[in-house]
Design an enzyme around this catalytic site. Structure first.
Site, PDB file in Angstrom:
ATOM      1  N   GLU A 168      -9.315  39.957   3.156  1.00 31.84           N
ATOM      2  CA  GLU A 168      -8.486  39.929   4.364  1.00 31.84           C
ATOM      3  C   GLU A 168      -7.878  38.564   4.662  1.00 31.84           C
ATOM      4  O   GLU A 168      -8.183  37.960   5.699  1.00 31.84           O
ATOM      5  CB  GLU A 168      -9.297  40.401   5.574  1.00 31.84           C
ATOM      6  CG  GLU A 168      -9.843  41.801   5.433  1.00 31.84           C
ATOM      7  CD  GLU A 168     -10.493  42.321   6.724  1.00 31.84           C
ATOM      8  OE1 GLU A 168     -10.673  41.526   7.662  1.00 31.84           O
ATOM      9  OE2 GLU A 168     -10.808  43.509   6.780  1.00 31.84           O
ATOM     10  N   GLU A 366     -13.743  48.537   2.761  1.00 35.33           N
ATOM     11  CA  GLU A 366     -14.457  48.517   4.044  1.00 35.33           C
ATOM     12  C   GLU A 366     -13.904  49.608   4.939  1.00 35.33           C
ATOM     13  O   GLU A 366     -12.691  49.776   5.053  1.00 35.33           O
ATOM     14  CB  GLU A 366     -14.278  47.194   4.809  1.00 35.33           C
ATOM     15  CG  GLU A 366     -14.992  46.015   4.227  1.00 35.33           C
ATOM     16  CD  GLU A 366     -14.765  44.737   5.050  1.00 35.33           C
ATOM     17  OE1 GLU A 366     -14.489  44.827   6.267  1.00 35.33           O
ATOM     18  OE2 GLU A 366     -14.845  43.656   4.450  1.00 35.33           O
TER      19      GLU A 366
HETATM   20  C1  GBH Z   1     -13.449  43.189   8.778  1.00 28.49           C
HETATM   21  O1  GBH Z   1     -12.352  42.653   9.453  1.00 28.49           O
HETATM   22  C2  GBH Z   1     -14.167  42.068   8.108  1.00 28.49           C
HETATM   23  O2  GBH Z   1     -13.876  42.014   6.729  1.00 28.49           O
HETATM   24  C3  GBH Z   1     -15.656  42.072   8.326  1.00 28.49           C
HETATM   25  O3  GBH Z   1     -16.177  40.819   8.001  1.00 28.49           O
HETATM   26  C4  GBH Z   1     -15.968  42.473   9.740  1.00 28.49           C
HETATM   27  O4  GBH Z   1     -17.339  42.370  10.037  1.00 28.49           O
HETATM   28  C5  GBH Z   1     -15.504  43.877   9.929  1.00 28.49           C
HETATM   29  O5  GBH Z   1     -14.168  44.024   9.585  1.00 28.49           O
HETATM   30  C6  GBH Z   1     -15.680  44.373  11.352  1.00 28.49           C
HETATM   31  O6  GBH Z   1     -14.934  43.593  12.232  1.00 28.49           O
HETATM   32  O7  GBH Z   1      -5.146  42.318  17.252  1.00 28.49           O
HETATM   33  O8  GBH Z   1      -3.976  41.232  15.504  1.00 28.49           O
HETATM   34  O9  GBH Z   1      -5.989  40.246  16.333  1.00 28.49           O
HETATM   35  C7  GBH Z   1     -11.875  43.381  10.531  1.00 28.49           C
HETATM   36  C8  GBH Z   1     -10.387  43.549  10.526  1.00 28.49           C
HETATM   37  C9  GBH Z   1      -8.496  42.732  11.624  1.00 28.49           C
HETATM   38  C10 GBH Z   1      -9.902  44.226  12.792  1.00 28.49           C
HETATM   39  C11 GBH Z   1      -7.961  42.214  12.912  1.00 28.49           C
HETATM   40  C12 GBH Z   1      -9.364  43.734  14.116  1.00 28.49           C
HETATM   41  C13 GBH Z   1      -7.528  42.651  15.186  1.00 28.49           C
HETATM   42  C14 GBH Z   1      -6.085  42.371  14.890  1.00 28.49           C
HETATM   43  N1  GBH Z   1      -9.853  43.180  11.792  1.00 28.49           N
HETATM   44  N2  GBH Z   1      -8.055  43.235  13.951  1.00 28.49           N
HETATM   45  S1  GBH Z   1      -5.252  41.462  16.085  1.00 28.49           S
END
Ligand code: GBH
Length: 464
Positions: A168, A366
């Site tokens: 990511e 994931e």
């Molecule tokens: C994953 O990222 C991670 O890889 C992992 O480490 C983590 O524990 C897991 O998910 C659970 O969170 O509104 O534009 O700020 C999560 C992916 C991307 C989800 C950003 C929330 C918010 C986008 N995330 N998103 S924003």
């Protein structure tokens, strides 16, 4: 499909669970490990819930044998974990043998139980020493990352078949440098674009180094996160609002990896920041476009988008270049972390990726959900909401496969409850419950449910 029939997954489908080093290992000063940007970030007031940090997390560094045994008991054929750069290279450059030895033992223990290791080389824990030199804002980070990737491959490449470079990069670039929610906590959209390009450059540079070293059968990839944009109205303005979000969230990292360069609409949307194109030098896009064997897909939730009257008005969504649109609040049902549950978006995403990636296979690297667990007096851990989330989202994956998408595997996030970044230990994503006071692990109902799906390579039929 007739009602009641099992929904089978393809033969050889890769099932497993995923974790990340900083979220589970603890032992942040053991065996010469250097500090990472997350150690620093967690110590700053007001960044992470109640200043929680990666110590002791799940104390996986000392308990890895027991955790591998657990993976074996769940019958999971694949385990995805990340190696910590500051463990392998405490100063970001010099190999610390004791750090590598941990992953060496972990890999041997996994293989000893017939579990296939999948290594992620970077899951956000940059050595602080490299951050002190500018971190992801410096082009040189690409060469540093390739050296680190080569060192890990040197140690584990004889036994590990599945490799992914970055997890990511959207999060480490845009949440780390764009809105400051992640380490190193910088809020500057121009810097976020530079950091993003350097992540991609690091991916491509490491891919080249790994490809040169790799043996036949080894698979190299990157893991990206996606959030489909949903619009309430199907008109030009709403479509354009969704398109803007989709460009920066879903296509920014994917298209260069696929060899298409940055999307033209994205370049136009961020042009006023004058940061992305100046960071791109001759040859960079070729470097980034190294062929990948599959794309790792992380999916949690969709995003609701809506247009603003003024197309140049600031957005409430703090991503680089977003203007003339807002994101709307997520709609029920939500998970405990506040994300919307909408399984059809997962099917739509996979179908879109299937077309967009032109034949490159997909692996769900994931997918999972935060909910509060109920611990019964007899110690059983009930998590009916998570069972339902997995059932529905596995159904969504099955539906995409039924429609012809080449999905090769599914890894649940996460094996264990763990350190959930800025939320600290307040959000549980595990299929295994961790009592952080005692480090006791208990397989949740969702863990049993998932193990059963894996054992049958099928979801129970539509009992409707
Ligand atoms: C994953 O990222 C991670 O890889 C992992 O480490 C983590 O524990 C897991 O998910 C659970 O969170 O509104 O534009 O700020 C999560 C992916 C991307 C989800 C950003 C929330 C918010 C986008 N995330 N998103 S924003």
């Amino acid at each position: 499909m007739t009602r009641g029939d099992e929904r089978r997954f393809p033969e050889g489908f890769l099932w497993g669970a995923a974790t990340a080093a900083y979220q589970i290992e603890g032992a942040t000063t053991a065996d010469g490990r250097g500090a990472s940007i997350w150690d620093t970030f967690c110590a700053e007031p007001g960044k992470v819930h109640e200043r929680h940090n990666g110590d002791p997390a799940c104390d996986h560094y000392s308990r890895y044998e027991q955790d591998v045994e657990l993976i074996g008991r769940l019958g999971l054929p694949v385990y995805r974990f990340s190696t910590a750069w500051p463990r392998v290279m405490p100063d970001g450059r010099t190999v610390e043998r004791r750090g590598l030895d941990f992953y060496d033992r972990l890999v041997d223990t996994l293989l000893g139980r017939g579990i296939d290791p999948m290594v992620t080389l970077y899951h956000w824990d940059l050595p602080q020493a490299l951050e002190d030199e500018g971190g992801w804002l410096e082009r040189d980070i690409a060469a540093r990352f390739a050296d680190y990737a080569s060192a890990v491959h040197e140690a584990l490449g004889d036994r590990v078949d599945h490799w992914t470079t970055l997890n990511e990069p959207f999060c480490s670039a845009f949440l780390g440098y764009g809105n400051g929610v992640h380490a190193p906590g910088i809020s500057d959209h121009r810097l976020a674009l530079v950091a993003a390009h350097h992540h991609l450059l690091a991916h491509g540079t490491a891919m080249r180094a790994l490809r040169e070293r790799s043996r036949p059968g080894q698979q190299l990839s990157i893991v990206l996160n996606f959030s489909p944009a949903l619009a309430d109205v199907d008109d030009a303005a709403h479509r354009d609002a969704a398109r803007r979000f989709d460009a920066v969230h879903n296509r920014f990292f994917l298209d260069p990896v696929l060899g298409r360069g940055y999307p033209a609409d994205l370049l136009a949307d961020v042009a006023h920041l004058d940061a992305l194109e100046p960071a791109v030098r001759a040859g960079d896009l070729e470097t980034i476009a190294q062929p990948v064997d599959w794309i790792g897909v992380n999916y949690y939730a969709p995003t609701r988008t809506t247009p603003l009257d003024d197309p140049t008005a600031a957005s409430n969504c703090p991503l680089p270049g977003l203007r003339g649109m807002d994101v709307l609040p997520p709609r029920a049902p939500l998970t405990s972390i506040g994300w919307e549950q909408h399984p059809p978006s997962f099917t739509d995403l996979l179908v879109w990726l299937g077309e967009h990636c032109g034949g490159v296979p997909l692996i769900v690297a994931e997918n999972g959900a935060a909910f509060e667990d109920t611990v019964d007096p007899d110690g059983a851990v009930r998590d009916a909401d998570r069972v339902r989330y997995f059932a529905e989202h596995l159904g969504a994956v099955h539906e995409a496969i039924r429609r012809g998408v080449d999905v090769r595997g599914y890894l649940a996030w996460s094996l264990l409850d763990n350190f959930e970044w800025s939320f600290g230990y307040t959000q549980r994503f595990g299929i295994v419950h961790v009592d952080f006071a005692t480090q006791r692990r208990t397989v949740k109902d969702s863990g049993h449910f998932f193990a059963d799906v894996v054992a049958r390579n099928a979801l129970p039929g539509d009992r409707g």
